[in-house]
Design a protein around this motif. Structure first.
Motif, PDB file in Angstrom:
ATOM      1  N   VAL A   1       0.764  -1.356  -0.481  1.00 32.48           N
ATOM      2  CA  VAL A   1       0.265   0.194  -0.102  1.00 32.48           C
ATOM      3  C   VAL A   1       0.885   1.410  -0.200  1.00 32.48           C
ATOM      4  O   VAL A   1       0.658   2.431  -0.530  1.00 32.48           O
ATOM      5  N   LEU A   2       1.916   1.151   0.761  1.00 27.47           N
ATOM      6  CA  LEU A   2       2.962   2.675   0.676  1.00 27.47           C
ATOM      7  C   LEU A   2       3.096   2.580  -0.470  1.00 27.47           C
ATOM      8  O   LEU A   2       3.850   3.270  -1.406  1.00 27.47           O
TER       9      LEU A   2
ATOM     10  N   ALA B   1       9.348   5.806 -10.497  1.00 24.09           N
ATOM     11  CA  ALA B   1      10.738   5.322 -10.095  1.00 24.09           C
ATOM     12  C   ALA B   1      11.720   5.270  -8.997  1.00 24.09           C
ATOM     13  O   ALA B   1      12.147   4.529  -8.935  1.00 24.09           O
ATOM     14  N   ASP B   2      10.142   6.333  -8.106  1.00 21.19           N
ATOM     15  CA  ASP B   2      10.708   5.292  -6.611  1.00 21.19           C
ATOM     16  C   ASP B   2      10.179   4.317  -6.007  1.00 21.19           C
ATOM     17  O   ASP B   2      11.239   3.603  -5.474  1.00 21.19           O
ATOM     18  N   ALA B   3       9.171   3.347  -6.542  1.00 24.09           N
ATOM     19  CA  ALA B   3       9.326   2.597  -6.589  1.00 24.09           C
ATOM     20  C   ALA B   3       9.939   1.714  -6.675  1.00 24.09           C
ATOM     21  O   ALA B   3       9.717   0.078  -5.938  1.00 24.09           O
TER      22      ALA B   3
ATOM     23  N   LEU C   1       5.562  10.686  -1.119  1.00 24.19           N
ATOM     24  CA  LEU C   1       4.079  10.274  -2.367  1.00 24.19           C
ATOM     25  C   LEU C   1       3.445  11.187  -2.621  1.00 24.19           C
ATOM     26  O   LEU C   1       3.419  11.911  -2.601  1.00 24.19           O
ATOM     27  N   THR C   2       2.987  10.262  -3.733  1.00 22.42           N
ATOM     28  CA  THR C   2       1.900  10.978  -4.138  1.00 22.42           C
ATOM     29  C   THR C   2       0.701  10.514  -5.172  1.00 22.42           C
ATOM     30  O   THR C   2       0.576   8.816  -5.167  1.00 22.42           O
ATOM     31  N   LEU C   3      -0.859  11.086  -5.426  1.00 21.54           N
ATOM     32  CA  LEU C   3      -1.893   9.827  -6.010  1.00 21.54           C
ATOM     33  C   LEU C   3      -1.637  10.059  -7.303  1.00 21.54           C
ATOM     34  O   LEU C   3      -2.898   9.604  -8.290  1.00 21.54           O
ATOM     35  N   ASP C   4      -0.743   9.970  -8.257  1.00 19.49           N
ATOM     36  CA  ASP C   4      -1.177   9.970  -9.998  1.00 19.49           C
ATOM     37  C   ASP C   4      -1.278   8.771 -10.175  1.00 19.49           C
ATOM     38  O   ASP C   4      -1.535   8.604 -11.347  1.00 19.49           O
TER      39      ASP C   4
END
Length: 49
Positions: A8-9, A16-18, A29-32
Motif C-alpha cells: 500500500v505504501l 521510479a521511486d518504487a 508520496l503521490t496520487l498520480d
C-alpha cells in the motif's frame, strides 16, 4: 501484515521511486498513479455516455 502495508505504501510512490533498490522510505508520496488508473488525468476525453 507488514507485506500488505508495504504494498500500500509503495503504491503511493512514483514508478521510479518504487523501483529503486533498496527502496527509499523518504520518497515523496503521490496520487498520480491512482489518477492515471482511474482516468482522472487530462489528455484523453471520456467516451460517450
Amino acid at each position: 501484515m507488514a507485506p500488505l502495508l508495504w504494498m500500500v505504501l509503495t503504491s503511493f510512490h512514483s514508478e521510479a521511486d518504487a523501483a529503486t533498490n533498496p527502496p527509499s522510505l523518504t520518497a515523496p508520496l503521490t496520487l498520480d498513479s491512482y489518477r492515471e488508473f482511474f482516468g482522472l488525468t487530462g489528455g484523453a476525453s471520456p467516451g460517450p455516455r
